[in-house]
Structure formats: structure tokens, C-alpha cells
Design a protein around this motif. Structure first.
Motif, PDB file in Angstrom:
ATOM      1  N   LEU A  50      -5.269   3.824 -42.292  1.00 52.03           N
ATOM      2  CA  LEU A  50      -5.434   5.210 -42.719  1.00 52.03           C
ATOM      3  C   LEU A  50      -4.078   5.891 -42.890  1.00 52.03           C
ATOM      4  O   LEU A  50      -3.853   6.615 -43.874  1.00 52.03           O
ATOM      5  CB  LEU A  50      -6.290   5.967 -41.692  1.00 52.03           C
ATOM      6  CG  LEU A  50      -6.645   7.412 -42.008  1.00 52.03           C
ATOM      7  CD1 LEU A  50      -7.391   7.527 -43.334  1.00 52.03           C
ATOM      8  CD2 LEU A  50      -7.491   8.009 -40.871  1.00 52.03           C
ATOM      9  N   ARG A  51      -3.162   5.641 -41.970  1.00 49.00           N
ATOM     10  CA  ARG A  51      -1.832   6.246 -42.123  1.00 49.00           C
ATOM     11  C   ARG A  51      -1.144   5.731 -43.386  1.00 49.00           C
ATOM     12  O   ARG A  51      -0.500   6.504 -44.102  1.00 49.00           O
ATOM     13  CB  ARG A  51      -0.969   5.974 -40.894  1.00 49.00           C
ATOM     14  CG  ARG A  51       0.434   6.519 -41.070  1.00 49.00           C
ATOM     15  CD  ARG A  51       1.190   6.731 -39.804  1.00 49.00           C
ATOM     16  NE  ARG A  51       2.532   7.229 -40.066  1.00 49.00           N
ATOM     17  CZ  ARG A  51       3.348   7.702 -39.137  1.00 49.00           C
ATOM     18  NH1 ARG A  51       2.962   7.755 -37.879  1.00 49.00           N
ATOM     19  NH2 ARG A  51       4.551   8.131 -39.464  1.00 49.00           N
ATOM     20  N   ARG A  52      -1.286   4.447 -43.670  1.00 44.65           N
ATOM     21  CA  ARG A  52      -0.671   3.919 -44.894  1.00 44.65           C
ATOM     22  C   ARG A  52      -1.280   4.563 -46.132  1.00 44.65           C
ATOM     23  O   ARG A  52      -0.574   4.849 -47.109  1.00 44.65           O
ATOM     24  CB  ARG A  52      -0.820   2.392 -44.947  1.00 44.65           C
ATOM     25  CG  ARG A  52       0.022   1.660 -43.899  1.00 44.65           C
ATOM     26  CD  ARG A  52       0.050   0.174 -44.153  1.00 44.65           C
ATOM     27  NE  ARG A  52      -1.258  -0.453 -44.049  1.00 44.65           N
ATOM     28  CZ  ARG A  52      -1.801  -0.881 -42.911  1.00 44.65           C
ATOM     29  NH1 ARG A  52      -1.142  -0.749 -41.762  1.00 44.65           N
ATOM     30  NH2 ARG A  52      -2.989  -1.455 -42.900  1.00 44.65           N
ATOM     31  N   GLN A  53      -2.578   4.808 -46.121  1.00 44.88           N
ATOM     32  CA  GLN A  53      -3.214   5.486 -47.252  1.00 44.88           C
ATOM     33  C   GLN A  53      -2.686   6.904 -47.402  1.00 44.88           C
ATOM     34  O   GLN A  53      -2.433   7.379 -48.518  1.00 44.88           O
ATOM     35  CB  GLN A  53      -4.736   5.524 -47.043  1.00 44.88           C
ATOM     36  CG  GLN A  53      -5.424   4.169 -47.027  1.00 44.88           C
ATOM     37  CD  GLN A  53      -5.289   3.446 -48.345  1.00 44.88           C
ATOM     38  OE1 GLN A  53      -5.687   3.953 -49.388  1.00 44.88           O
ATOM     39  NE2 GLN A  53      -4.723   2.252 -48.305  1.00 44.88           N
ATOM     40  N   VAL A  54      -2.523   7.589 -46.278  1.00 44.78           N
ATOM     41  CA  VAL A  54      -2.007   8.952 -46.297  1.00 44.78           C
ATOM     42  C   VAL A  54      -0.596   8.980 -46.873  1.00 44.78           C
ATOM     43  O   VAL A  54      -0.265   9.810 -47.735  1.00 44.78           O
ATOM     44  CB  VAL A  54      -2.048   9.536 -44.864  1.00 44.78           C
ATOM     45  CG1 VAL A  54      -1.223  10.813 -44.769  1.00 44.78           C
ATOM     46  CG2 VAL A  54      -3.491   9.807 -44.445  1.00 44.78           C
ATOM     47  N   GLU A  55       0.238   8.066 -46.418  1.00 47.83           N
ATOM     48  CA  GLU A  55       1.616   8.026 -46.914  1.00 47.83           C
ATOM     49  C   GLU A  55       1.661   7.650 -48.391  1.00 47.83           C
ATOM     50  O   GLU A  55       2.450   8.214 -49.164  1.00 47.83           O
ATOM     51  CB  GLU A  55       2.427   7.036 -46.075  1.00 47.83           C
ATOM     52  CG  GLU A  55       2.643   7.528 -44.645  1.00 47.83           C
ATOM     53  CD  GLU A  55       3.305   6.488 -43.748  1.00 47.83           C
ATOM     54  OE1 GLU A  55       3.990   6.876 -42.797  1.00 47.83           O
ATOM     55  OE2 GLU A  55       3.117   5.269 -44.013  1.00 47.83           O
ATOM     56  N   ALA A  56       0.795   6.711 -48.798  1.00 50.88           N
ATOM     57  CA  ALA A  56       0.750   6.311 -50.204  1.00 50.88           C
ATOM     58  C   ALA A  56       0.294   7.449 -51.103  1.00 50.88           C
ATOM     59  O   ALA A  56       0.640   7.495 -52.291  1.00 50.88           O
ATOM     60  CB  ALA A  56      -0.162   5.097 -50.380  1.00 50.88           C
ATOM     61  N   ALA A  57      -0.485   8.374 -50.529  1.00 51.47           N
ATOM     62  CA  ALA A  57      -0.960   9.530 -51.298  1.00 51.47           C
ATOM     63  C   ALA A  57       0.097  10.630 -51.380  1.00 51.47           C
ATOM     64  O   ALA A  57      -0.166  11.692 -51.963  1.00 51.47           O
ATOM     65  CB  ALA A  57      -2.239  10.074 -50.677  1.00 51.47           C
ATOM     66  N   GLY A  58       1.273  10.385 -50.804  1.00 51.40           N
ATOM     67  CA  GLY A  58       2.367  11.344 -50.921  1.00 51.40           C
ATOM     68  C   GLY A  58       2.436  12.372 -49.812  1.00 51.40           C
ATOM     69  O   GLY A  58       3.212  13.336 -49.908  1.00 51.40           O
ATOM     70  N   VAL A  59       1.649  12.174 -48.743  1.00 42.67           N
ATOM     71  CA  VAL A  59       1.659  13.131 -47.636  1.00 42.67           C
ATOM     72  C   VAL A  59       2.918  12.940 -46.799  1.00 42.67           C
ATOM     73  O   VAL A  59       3.306  11.810 -46.479  1.00 42.67           O
ATOM     74  CB  VAL A  59       0.408  12.944 -46.752  1.00 42.67           C
ATOM     75  CG1 VAL A  59       0.474  13.831 -45.511  1.00 42.67           C
ATOM     76  CG2 VAL A  59      -0.861  13.237 -47.560  1.00 42.67           C
ATOM     77  N   THR A  60       3.553  14.042 -46.428  1.00 40.59           N
ATOM     78  CA  THR A  60       4.694  14.018 -45.521  1.00 40.59           C
ATOM     79  C   THR A  60       4.188  14.067 -44.084  1.00 40.59           C
ATOM     80  O   THR A  60       3.290  14.855 -43.765  1.00 40.59           O
ATOM     81  CB  THR A  60       5.619  15.224 -45.770  1.00 40.59           C
ATOM     82  OG1 THR A  60       6.062  15.194 -47.121  1.00 40.59           O
ATOM     83  CG2 THR A  60       6.810  15.209 -44.830  1.00 40.59           C
ATOM     84  N   ILE A  61       4.744  13.221 -43.202  1.00 40.89           N
ATOM     85  CA  ILE A  61       4.331  13.189 -41.805  1.00 40.89           C
ATOM     86  C   ILE A  61       5.536  13.513 -40.931  1.00 40.89           C
ATOM     87  O   ILE A  61       6.584  12.875 -41.033  1.00 40.89           O
ATOM     88  CB  ILE A  61       3.743  11.818 -41.429  1.00 40.89           C
ATOM     89  CG1 ILE A  61       2.480  11.559 -42.266  1.00 40.89           C
ATOM     90  CG2 ILE A  61       3.421  11.748 -39.943  1.00 40.89           C
ATOM     91  CD1 ILE A  61       1.840  10.214 -42.004  1.00 40.89           C
TER      92      ILE A  61
END
Length: 374
Positions: free
Chosen positions: A167-178
Motif C-alpha cells: 500500500l505504501r508503494r502504491q501511495v508513493e507511486a501515485a505521487g503522494v509525499t510522505i
């Protein structure tokens, strides 16, 4: 259907506070709806209660039996069904850590009217439903346990460690900054500062038990523990179905049985529901309720006595975030803050449905239509 309260205008940039399953799923739905998103959290993955969860999808109320608010229960059913369909699709991809497996539910008493209603309501909504008291004998349940009724259906079961990484990889791939950072205090009292700092039009609060601070909510933990056993077929026949005995209606005893395969080679044995207990320092070595929980599982399914416990982590303990009104998913009046917390033991079961509603609330449209896209 749940009621969606829209923000005054669409938001172009959103700050999500919290990186558990609710926070990351909300961030992903928002990003896929075209919103720029930043996630800010103090803890990630191995430190989160999300990785402790049993993560068996259940039709509400769940077997732990702490869903008391009927209005919230009605909304929860819609959230659960959205999640069921998305998790079922995700189960086609081994990299997600989601499995679609048979889940068996047993009763040592004739089902009450409420339990029968739940079963009959569930039956047409899930795949592979069967109602058969003979499931106990077929599945190696000790006759002495006294099972008199049972049903089963296919249900998503999530390997939380693998899934949260996916899920984190999907979030990062979607351009989300963490961003790793702790945010203290009520969000509404620092809303202007946070929105200015993160250039955010709206804030989504997914802080779980932390909502006691971030929203001033009356939160309390429902402590749970799971014994972890090796399930690779070497010491006992491999178990690839879930087996659950829910709390009898109105029971206050620790009498639940929760046996769930985790990933390919692990088995979780539970369950425990200790209200308003905060310590995580419990296990088979020092807490009798954990030993009793383990013994219930062995008494229920005797073959489990052959299992080897995980030598690295025999017991995993976590705190379910509970609120008397159950899930809080609403916009705080007079603010641009949308709250999404209080899921108790149903964080995974509700995650996609709640995130969908968060995204729709913020974007004024039905978001997340492509939630399962790679």
C-alpha cells in the motif's frame, strides 16, 4: 447508503494525518482522484497497530462484538462491501498480500434472532456462502466443544506486513509525499497554521487512538493479542481456512476463538478483547488471558497442538482504536477537516469504503473508481 457531507468546494491539495491502513488508503484514493496529497505521521509500518490486526474481512458487527452504535453499523455495511469487492480483486495479485479464502463461523448455541439476521443479510452478498452445522465435523473441530450451528463463505484475509508495504508503494507511486513528523493537539486549533505550512486546502484525520488529541474524542483501546504459529505443513497439516467462534450475544467473557491463516506460512490464533488496557508488554510468558486464549484455540481444534510457534515473534499485541459511537467519518463543522477514525477491530474491513467516502467528500465526486488499478 452512507450520507456524504461535502466540503464547500473541491480541494486541490490535502494533508492526511496518520499512516495506518485508513490514512494510506485515504491518501491513495485522493491521489487517484487527482488531488495532490501529503501524508504526515509519527509512525510507519512495523510500529503501527495496522500490522497487528487479524485482518480477516468481516460483515459487521465483527466477531469481537464491540459494535454498539446502530447508525454507525448501517454505514459500516456499505463500507465493508466496497472493501470486500476491492480486496477480492486485489487477491488476484500475489504481491498485494491479500488472499481470498474460506472463513468458517461456528456457534455453540442456537443462533439468536440478531445472529440469524446477520447471517441471512450476509449470505447473498458474499461468494461461496454455505449454512451447514456439519462444517465443524468436516473441519476437525473437537465435538466436545459443542458446536451446534455453522456457516462459511469466501472472505479476504490480509497479510498485514506485506499489504502495508504494498500500500505504501502504491501511495508513493501515485505521487503522494510522505513526511515523518508528530503533530500534537487538536487539529482545529492549528488548522490555519497546518494548512499554510503544507499548502493544504483540507485535512484528513486518520490518527486512530490519537484522535483523543487531534479531535478531542473520547477514545479508548481494546487490547488484542495474537499467537503466531508456523503454518508451512511441516509439523501439522497446513490450515488454509479461517475458523471463528464469536462472542455469544451479551457475553462479557473472554470466550472468542479466532484462527486465521496469515500469508503463505503463518497462522494467527486469538482472540482477546481487553477494554481500556494500554500496555503492550503481555504474552504467553506473563499474561494468563493470553495463555487462556491459546488454550481455547487448541481445545477447539486439537491439531493445533502440533504447531510450532514463531520463534522470532510468538505473540503480537496491539490496541484497537475504539470510540463509543464507533467510526467517526465526518467533516468537523466550520473547518476543512474530515475525520476518519474509530474503526475498532475493523480497520481493514472498512478501509476502502471509508477512503472512498473521504475522497468523495473532498472532491465532490465518486472517487476511487480505479482503486484497484496498478
Amino acid at each position: 447508503m452512507s450520507t456524504i457531507h461535502y466540503l464547500p468546494r473541491p480541494s486541490d491539495r490535502v494533508l492526511v494525518v496518520g499512516a495506518g491502513v485508513s490514512g494510506l488508503t485515504s491518501a491513495l484514493c485522493l491521489a487517484r482522484a487527482g488531488v495532490e496529497v501529503e501524508v504526515v505521521a509519527e509512525k510507519f509500518q512495523s510500529e503501527l497497530v495496522s500490522v497487528v490486526a487479524g485482518a480477516l474481512w468481516e460483515w459487521p458487527p465483527a466477531v469481537c462484538g464491540y459494535h454498539r452504535d446502530q447508525t454507525s453499523l448501517a454505514r459500516s455495511k456499505a463500507w465493508a462491501m466496497e472493501s470486500y469487492e476491492i480486496f477480492s480483486d486485489l487477491a488476484r495479485d500475489p504481491s498485494t498480500g491479500v488472499f481470498l479464502r474460506k472463513a468458517n463461523f461456528y456457534f455453540t448455541h442456537e443462533q439468536t434472532a440478531r445472529e440469524l439476521h446477520k447471517m441471512n443479510e450476509l449470505a447473498p452478498k458474499v461468494r461461496g456462502f454455505v449454512h451447514d452445522p456439519g462444517l465443524a465435523g468436516a473441519n476437525g473441530i473437537d465435538p466436545a466443544y459443542g458446536v451446534v450451528d455453522a456457516y462459511a463463505h469466501l472472505a479476504p484475509m490480509v497479510d498485514t506486513d506485506q499489504y502495508m508495504g504494498w500500500l505504501r508503494r502504491q501511495v508513493e507511486a501515485a505521487g503522494v509525499t510522505i513526511t515523518q513528523r508528530r503533530i500534537d493537539g487538536r487539529l482545529s486549533e492549528q488548522e490555519d497554521e497546518l494548512r499554510a505550512e503544507f499548502r493544504a486546502d483540507a485535512i484528513v484525520n486518520c490518527t486512530g487512538l490519537g484522535a483523543a488529541q487531534t479531535h478531542g474524542a473520547p477514545m479508548y483501546p481494546l487490547r488484542g493479542a495474537l499467537v503466531r504459529a508456523i503454518n508451512d505443513g511441516s509439523r501439522m497439516p497446513k490450515i488454509d481456512e479461517a475458523h471463528c467462534v464469536p462472542h455469544p450475544e451479551g457475553s462479557t467473557e473472554q470466550d472468542m476463538v479466532f484462527i486465521v491463516p496469515r500469508g503463505e506460512n503463518m497462522l494467527l490464533l486469538g482472540g482477546l478483547t481487553e477494554e481500556d488496557e494500554w500496555s503492550l508488554d503481555i504474552g504467553l510468558h506473563n499474561h494468563q488471558p493470553v495463555r487462556d486464549m491459546y488454550r481455547r484455540c487448541l481445545d477447539f481444534m486439537p491439531v493445533l497442538a502440533q504447531a510450532q510457534l514463531d520463534p522470532d515473534e510468538p505473540v503480537r499485541v496491539g490496541l484497537r482504536p475504539v470510540r463509543n459511537g464507533n467510526v467517526c467519518l465526518e467533516r468537523e463543522a466550520g473547518t476543512s477537516i474530515v475525520h476518519n477514525y474509530g474503526h475498532g477491530g475493523s480497520g481493514f474491513s472498512f478501509s476502502w469504503g471509508c477512503a472512498h467516502e473521504v475522497a468523495a467528500t473532498i472532491t465532490h465526486e465518486t472517487a476511487c473508481g480505479n482503486a484497484v488499478a496498478a
